[in-house]
Design a protein around this motif. Structure first.
Motif, mmCIF file in Angstrom:
data_model
loop_
_atom_site.group_PDB
_atom_site.id
_atom_site.type_symbol
_atom_site.label_atom_id
_atom_site.label_comp_id
_atom_site.label_asym_id
_atom_site.label_seq_id
_atom_site.Cartn_x
_atom_site.Cartn_y
_atom_site.Cartn_z
ATOM 1 N N HIS A 32 0.832 -1.203 0.000
ATOM 2 C CA HIS A 32 0.000 0.000 0.000
ATOM 3 C C HIS A 32 0.868 1.256 0.000
ATOM 4 C CE1 HIS A 32 -4.113 1.598 1.651
ATOM 5 N NE2 HIS A 32 -3.775 2.144 0.501
ATOM 6 N N HIS A 87 -3.575 9.204 0.874
ATOM 7 C CA HIS A 87 -2.796 8.131 1.514
ATOM 8 C C HIS A 87 -1.942 8.653 2.665
ATOM 9 C CE1 HIS A 87 -3.791 5.580 -2.052
ATOM 10 N NE2 HIS A 87 -3.913 4.725 -1.069
ATOM 11 N N TYR A 137 -13.099 6.315 -0.139
ATOM 12 C CA TYR A 137 -12.786 6.503 1.282
ATOM 13 C C TYR A 137 -14.046 6.942 2.008
ATOM 14 C CZ TYR A 137 -7.868 7.037 -0.261
ATOM 15 O OH TYR A 137 -6.624 6.849 -0.805
ATOM 16 N N ASP A 171 -9.475 4.075 4.168
ATOM 17 C CA ASP A 171 -9.312 3.728 2.753
ATOM 18 C C ASP A 171 -10.069 2.414 2.534
ATOM 19 O OD1 ASP A 171 -8.376 2.884 0.240
ATOM 20 O OD2 ASP A 171 -6.307 3.525 0.628
ATOM 21 N N HIS A 175 -7.407 -2.720 -2.359
ATOM 22 C CA HIS A 175 -5.978 -2.935 -2.069
ATOM 23 C C HIS A 175 -5.655 -2.672 -0.594
ATOM 24 C CE1 HIS A 175 -5.443 1.491 -3.380
ATOM 25 N NE2 HIS A 175 -5.198 1.471 -2.096
#
Ligand code: MN3
Length: 211
Positions: A32, A87, A137, A171, A175
């Protein structure tokens, strides 16, 4: 402080890749951070490469003034810049698990006032995080009136583009959880509460000069 304008750099995690175990696994964190976030950083730099005028702008300035971006690179800057911002924010509001992890101070007061209890807040948060269709998100933000609100965003769209102030986020792109949880997004959301950095969340709430 990491550099917040071109060329953007991959900011290291504020903890070890394994620090969120067993709730978020080491391999997921490596991929990630290094691969997913790394790719956003590289693509954002590539999009800005031919535009010296944009290279002194901060990530927040780029995302908050999208209409002034050149149309040919606007989508690349917004998508990849959003990927970098979101992120970094997500990783920053996580921390190694602690017992009885819960909000305190102003944030606890405001959550209780709006949602009744932290437990009720978590239920609403989970419903909305499960409802995010596809990739995106769920955020707890302060809206433009200064009131706490739960806000879903799609893909790498970001609340700061609308001048909302993020407090915490999860998130829910696959992934972020697929290696450990496969399709069990609900279980990932339940376990997320063990690793939320409420200290950082409180700072996000009370800080008035955040850009
Ligand atoms: Mn992600």
């Amino acid at each position: 402080m990491p550099k917040n304008y071109y060329r953007f750099e991959l900011v290291p995690l504020p903890y070890d890749y394994s620090a969120l175990e067993p709730y978020i696994d080491t391999e997921t964190m490596q991929l990630h951070h290094d691969k997913h976030l790394g790719a956003y950083v590289d693509k954002l730099n590539a999009a800005l490469e031919g535009y010296p005028r944009l290279q002194s702008l901060s990530l927040e300035q780029l995302l908050q003034n999208q209409r002034m971006l050149p149309p040919v690179v606007r989508r690349d800057i917004v998508n990849n810049g959003g990927g970098v911002y979101n992120h970094n924010f997500f990783f920053e509001v996580l921390r190694p698990p602690i017992e009885n992890n819960r909000p305190f101070g102003q944030l606890e007061f405001n959550i209780d006032r709006i949602y009744g209890t932290f437990e009720e807040f978590k239920e609403r948060f989970k419903e909305m995080a499960l409802d995010v269709f596809g990739s995106g998100y769920l955020w707890l933000v302060l809206n433009r009136r200064g009131v706490l609100e739960l806000m879903p965003t799609a893909n790498q769209d970001t609340p700061i583009a609308y001048r909302y102030k993020p407090i915490i986020t999860i998130d829910v792109w696959e992934h972020a959880y697929y290696l450990k949880y496969q399709n069990r997004r609900g279980e990932y959301i339940d376990n997320y509460w063990n690793v939320v950095n409420w200290q950082k969340a409180e700072e996000n709430l009370v800080q008035t000069d955040r850009k």
